[in-house]
Motif scaffolding. Structure first.
Motif, PDB file in Angstrom:
ATOM      1  N   ARG A  10       0.820  -1.212   0.000  1.00  0.00           N
ATOM      2  CA  ARG A  10       0.000   0.000   0.000  1.00  0.00           C
ATOM      3  C   ARG A  10       0.856   1.266   0.000  1.00  0.00           C
ATOM      4  O   ARG A  10       0.589   2.209  -0.735  1.00  0.00           O
ATOM      5  CB  ARG A  10      -0.948   0.009   1.205  1.00  0.00           C
ATOM      6  CG  ARG A  10      -1.891   1.211   1.226  1.00  0.00           C
ATOM      7  CD  ARG A  10      -2.800   1.148   2.445  1.00  0.00           C
ATOM      8  NE  ARG A  10      -3.649  -0.037   2.434  1.00  0.00           N
ATOM      9  CZ  ARG A  10      -4.804  -0.117   1.761  1.00  0.00           C
ATOM     10  NH1 ARG A  10      -5.243   0.905   1.050  1.00  0.00           N
ATOM     11  NH2 ARG A  10      -5.519  -1.226   1.811  1.00  0.00           N
ATOM     12  N   LEU A  11       1.875   1.301   0.847  1.00  0.00           N
ATOM     13  CA  LEU A  11       2.757   2.463   0.907  1.00  0.00           C
ATOM     14  C   LEU A  11       4.057   2.053   1.567  1.00  0.00           C
ATOM     15  O   LEU A  11       4.136   1.005   2.223  1.00  0.00           O
ATOM     16  CB  LEU A  11       2.103   3.631   1.659  1.00  0.00           C
ATOM     17  CG  LEU A  11       1.949   3.569   3.179  1.00  0.00           C
ATOM     18  CD1 LEU A  11       1.523   4.928   3.707  1.00  0.00           C
ATOM     19  CD2 LEU A  11       0.913   2.540   3.608  1.00  0.00           C
ATOM     20  N   PHE A  12       5.099   2.884   1.404  1.00  0.00           N
ATOM     21  CA  PHE A  12       6.389   2.578   2.030  1.00  0.00           C
ATOM     22  C   PHE A  12       7.071   3.876   2.429  1.00  0.00           C
ATOM     23  O   PHE A  12       6.732   4.964   1.946  1.00  0.00           O
ATOM     24  CB  PHE A  12       7.286   1.768   1.075  1.00  0.00           C
ATOM     25  CG  PHE A  12       7.742   2.524  -0.141  1.00  0.00           C
ATOM     26  CD1 PHE A  12       8.939   3.224  -0.129  1.00  0.00           C
ATOM     27  CD2 PHE A  12       6.975   2.541  -1.301  1.00  0.00           C
ATOM     28  CE1 PHE A  12       9.367   3.929  -1.246  1.00  0.00           C
ATOM     29  CE2 PHE A  12       7.385   3.225  -2.425  1.00  0.00           C
ATOM     30  CZ  PHE A  12       8.590   3.928  -2.399  1.00  0.00           C
ATOM     31  N   GLU A  13       8.059   3.749   3.303  1.00  0.00           N
ATOM     32  CA  GLU A  13       8.812   4.900   3.800  1.00  0.00           C
ATOM     33  C   GLU A  13      10.253   4.469   4.024  1.00  0.00           C
ATOM     34  O   GLU A  13      10.518   3.423   4.639  1.00  0.00           O
ATOM     35  CB  GLU A  13       8.201   5.401   5.113  1.00  0.00           C
ATOM     36  CG  GLU A  13       8.869   6.616   5.708  1.00  0.00           C
ATOM     37  CD  GLU A  13       8.410   7.937   5.099  1.00  0.00           C
ATOM     38  OE1 GLU A  13       8.934   8.990   5.524  1.00  0.00           O
ATOM     39  OE2 GLU A  13       7.527   7.911   4.218  1.00  0.00           O
ATOM     40  N   ILE A  14      11.208   5.262   3.529  1.00  0.00           N
ATOM     41  CA  ILE A  14      12.631   4.974   3.716  1.00  0.00           C
ATOM     42  C   ILE A  14      13.113   5.629   5.003  1.00  0.00           C
ATOM     43  O   ILE A  14      12.772   6.777   5.299  1.00  0.00           O
ATOM     44  CB  ILE A  14      13.440   5.476   2.508  1.00  0.00           C
ATOM     45  CG1 ILE A  14      12.988   4.742   1.243  1.00  0.00           C
ATOM     46  CG2 ILE A  14      14.941   5.277   2.727  1.00  0.00           C
ATOM     47  CD1 ILE A  14      13.631   5.257  -0.034  1.00  0.00           C
ATOM     48  N   ALA A  15      13.911   4.899   5.782  1.00  0.00           N
ATOM     49  CA  ALA A  15      14.439   5.406   7.043  1.00  0.00           C
ATOM     50  C   ALA A  15      15.324   6.628   6.792  1.00  0.00           C
ATOM     51  O   ALA A  15      15.925   6.769   5.721  1.00  0.00           O
ATOM     52  CB  ALA A  15      15.236   4.325   7.760  1.00  0.00           C
ATOM     53  N   PRO A  16      15.429   7.537   7.785  1.00  0.00           N
ATOM     54  CA  PRO A  16      16.245   8.747   7.603  1.00  0.00           C
ATOM     55  C   PRO A  16      17.694   8.468   7.207  1.00  0.00           C
ATOM     56  O   PRO A  16      18.294   9.254   6.470  1.00  0.00           O
ATOM     57  CB  PRO A  16      16.161   9.433   8.974  1.00  0.00           C
ATOM     58  CG  PRO A  16      14.853   8.977   9.541  1.00  0.00           C
ATOM     59  CD  PRO A  16      14.704   7.554   9.069  1.00  0.00           C
TER      60      PRO A  16
END
Length: 199
Positions: A10-16
């Motif tokens: 559905r969605l993703f986020e890359i770590a800082p």
């Protein structure tokens, strides 16, 4: 991992620090989202983050905290849309940050917003039967209840005007009352009421 028939990410986020990726997917059951974190180089299998799991459950928003140690996410569970936080290594159960019965969205463009030091989170929360959402903030570790920043008479103009947060912890936002539209300043911890900048 392989997705079941009809499943999808559905969605993703890359770590800082770009070392890992968090994502929400129907990876185990096609009728609900679960959260996972995996090294960005694929050197290990995805680790599942504990979270609300019910038929039809879905994740609307997913972000790492600025230091990368936690995930904050908004989930649709039945008729509720609460805000949660969890350690990004999956070592603890998620903690609900929003008030009971409160539906959550981001304060501008759908994104949740962190304070300059990364310790507090801004969001819009709606509690029925109130007509408007309220601008709120809460510690990202859940160490204190959420604070309501805007007043009950203010409609926060979240679609057109971003919420600004200074390094000193002052929040600036635009809100409409029954009479006019004004810009307000308020401490991010809610320790004082909002002040209109141009009375």
């Amino acid at each position: 991992g392989a997705l079941p028939q009809g499943g999808y990410v559905r969605l993703f986020e890359i770590a800082p620090d770009s070392s890992s990726v968090a994502y929400a997917a129907t990876q185990e059951l096609a009728d609900r989202d679960n959260l996972y974190v995996v090294p960005i180089d694929g050197s290990a299998a995805p680790a599942r983050i504990p979270g609300p799991s019910a038929p039809g459950a879905s994740v609307r928003e997913l972000q790492f905290t600025p230091d990368g140690t936690r995930l904050v996410f908004v989930a649709v569970v039945g008729s509720q849309i609460p805000l949660f936080e969890a350690l990004s290594d999956g070592s603890e159960q998620p903690r609900r940050l929003s008030a009971a019965g409160e539906s959550v969205s981001g304060p501008f463009g759908g994104r949740l917003q962190f304070s300059a030091d990364g310790l507090r989170l801004l969001y819009l929360g709606h509690l029925a039967p109130a007509p408007f959402s309220r601008l709120c903030s809460v510690p990202v570790d859940g160490s204190a209840p959420r604070a309501q920043l805007s007043t009950s008479e203010q409609f926060v103009q979240n679609v057109y005007q971003p919420v600004l947060v200074t390094p000193a912890g002052q929040v600036f936002y635009v809100a409409r009352t029954s009479r006019r539209i004004d810009t307000f300043r308020v401490p991010i911890d809610g320790s004082a009421p909002p002040v209109v900048l141009v009375p």
